[in-house]
Scaffold this active site. Structure first.
Site, short mmCIF file in Angstrom:
data_model
loop_
_atom_site.label_atom_id
_atom_site.label_comp_id
_atom_site.label_asym_id
_atom_site.label_seq_id
_atom_site.Cartn_x
_atom_site.Cartn_y
_atom_site.Cartn_z
CD GLU A 165 -2.44 1.75 0.27
OE1 GLU A 165 -2.34 2.95 -0.05
OE2 GLU A 165 -3.12 0.94 -0.37
CB CYS A 206 -1.31 7.46 0.72
SG CYS A 206 -2.71 6.53 1.38
#
Length: 492
Positions: free
Chosen positions: A243, A277
């Site tokens: 991720e 993110c």
């Protein structure tokens, strides 16, 4: 003693490390990294604990995880303060992180059954059954931006599935990692099921290099993720969940409600001081008077954002970045873009030298060549103007990343087009890019990661499917395949 291995708190034998508050420089935590031998010891403990833990009934594992959730609730204020002081984020935002950790428990239990539970289909002469089995020993690498919530999103599903774990928090958030592990200890985890190793690059390399590791669950930067991918290449027997980050576009096609569009943009670009993110890094604004008015209002409101300390009253919208070095990196990225020909609309500013407090920056890069396709992890927003919607989609997809993408528009057809053409795992319509549901898959494509290792699909990375054809007794089929003769011959 800051390592937890096989149920014991021990002192690291590696480099000495201390963690300070990124704004006040107050020392919060001190300890030693785990050396390679201690990392190997943690793996041995996890391997020894695996058979018994995996054989526990699911209800027994669930009970411990739910006890952990109750402890999170009971110690919410304490953990909120630890996260806020260590990361620099405001208290209000740290509290939402702990709430997300608590909510993750029930969601992960549902996801386990929905994604990796057992299914049985009856056949004429038996049954076809799908079961799932844990991988074994998994390493979990945690990030610093959500040091409680994001590792929790791997640890909880992995434990529910029956895996044993070695957890390495970010070297920038060791205090949060230790605090969370102490709650797991109180929840009653058997020795060796979850182990904590603190440290930086050397500890991480020792962990990812272990031969006796069945997988690695990583959240962090693309550069580290690519390094791990290369390191584990040629080892298909190990599950790897990545991720990573994003260079995320937000398209402003129709900003008729200018203040609403500005609010959405602030939430997308600058929440958590730009350290999510999914944060918008690239703002694509349609050319024309409406776009001009939107940008002017955005610069006006963003210019009023004043980052503050974690415990300021009233609370600020954003706090400090994770470190003064991180703030300096954002400043350098802004200056680099100015040198390329960018036009600064709002200059970022260090509130106080030597701290991580940094005001937001906005820079227009329309027509500028050779802009780096990188994730600048902080409050810096790059602006491009476009003439038509097809051009906006082309600009949005002009990146090696593919995490999140957003559209502000009243035209449903444009959203449908974006859904078909966007290269992103998350595509939002009139909602902030930073908004995501834990009941949905989370992740991206390209340099943003592999498949969807977080949120609802995290369970997929924690267990492997086992298919069985089964019958309680063995019988000869009533109809035999051609060429088979089971007739009994008379004895001569």
């Amino acid at each position: 003693m800051t390592l937890w291995i096989n149920g014991d708190w021990i002192t690291g034998q590696g480099e000495r490390r201390r963690k300070t508050n990124p704004v006040s420089a107050e020392i919060l935590w001190q300890g030693n990294d785990a050396n390679a031998a201690q990392v190997a010891e943690a793996c041995q403990a996890a391997r020894a604990a695996f058979p018994r833990w995996a054989r526990q009934p699911f209800a027994a594992r669930q009970a411990i995880v739910e006890k952990f959730a109750a402890l999170l609730e009971a110690h919410k204020a304490e953990l909120t303060e630890v996260i806020a002081r260590e990361t620099g984020k405001p208290r209000w935002e740290a509290a939402t992180e702990v709430t997300a950790m608590i909510n993750k428990i029930a969601i992960s239990i549902k996801a386990y059954h929905a994604r990796t539970g057992a299914q049985k289909s009856e056949l004429v002469d038996g049954a076809a059954t799908l079961r799932h089995r844990p991988h074994g020993v998994l390493a979990v690498f945690g990030p610093y931006n959500f040091p409680g919530h994001l590792p929790n999103g791997h640890i909880v599903p992995a434990l529910l599935a029956g895996n044993t774990l070695i957890f390495k928090p970010s070297e920038l958030t060791p205090w949060t990692g230790e605090t969370v592990i102490k709650l797991w200890e109180r929840a009653g985890l058997p020795a060796g099921v979850l182990n904590l190793v603190q440290g930086g690059r050397e500890t991480g390399q020792a962990l990812s290099s272990l031969d006796d590791l069945d997988g690695l669950l990583f959240t962090g930067s693309a550069s580290t993720g690519y390094q791990l991918h290369r390191q584990l290449s040629g080892q298909p027997e190990k599950i790897l969940a990545l991720e990573m980050g994003g260079n995320n576009p937000l398209i402003i096609e129709d900003a008729a409600n200018i203040d609403a569009a500005v609010h959405l943009t602030l939430q997308s670009a600058f929440i958590t001081a730009g350290q999510r993110c999914t944060c918008a890094r690239r703002l694509l604004v349609k050319q024309g008077a409406q776009g001009d008015a939107f940008l002017a209002r955005l610069v006006d409101v963003a210019g009023r954002l004043q980052p503050g300390r974690w415990d300021d009253d009233p609370q600020p919208f954003i706090g400090g970045l994770i470190s003064a070095q991180a703030a300096q990196h954002v400043m350098e990225a802004w200056r680099q873009r100015e040198a390329l020909g960018g036009r600064t609309l709002l200059a970022p500013r260090k509130v106080k030298e030597g701290t991580s407090l940094l005001t937001p920056g906005i820079i227009e890069l329309t027509g500028v060549a050779d802009v780096p396709d990188e994730e600048v992890f902080g409050p810096l927003l790059n602006v491009w103007r476009y003439a038509h919607f097809d051009e906006a989609i082309r600009l949005a997809n002009n990146t090696r990343f593919g995490l999140s993408c957003g559209l502000v528009s009243t035209d449903r057809a444009q959203f449908e087009q974006l859904l078909l053409e966007a290269r992103a795992g998350i595509v939002n319509w009139n909602k902030p890019l930073t908004g995501a549901a834990s009941t949905a898959p989370f992740g991206g494509v390209g340099a943003s990661g592999n498949h969807r290792p977080s949120a609802w699909y995290a369970a997929d990375y924690c267990a492997w499917p086992m298919a069985s054809l089964e019958s309680p007794e063995l019988t000869l089929p009533a109809t035999l395949s051609p060429g088979l003769d089971f007739s009994r011959r008379e004895a001569v």
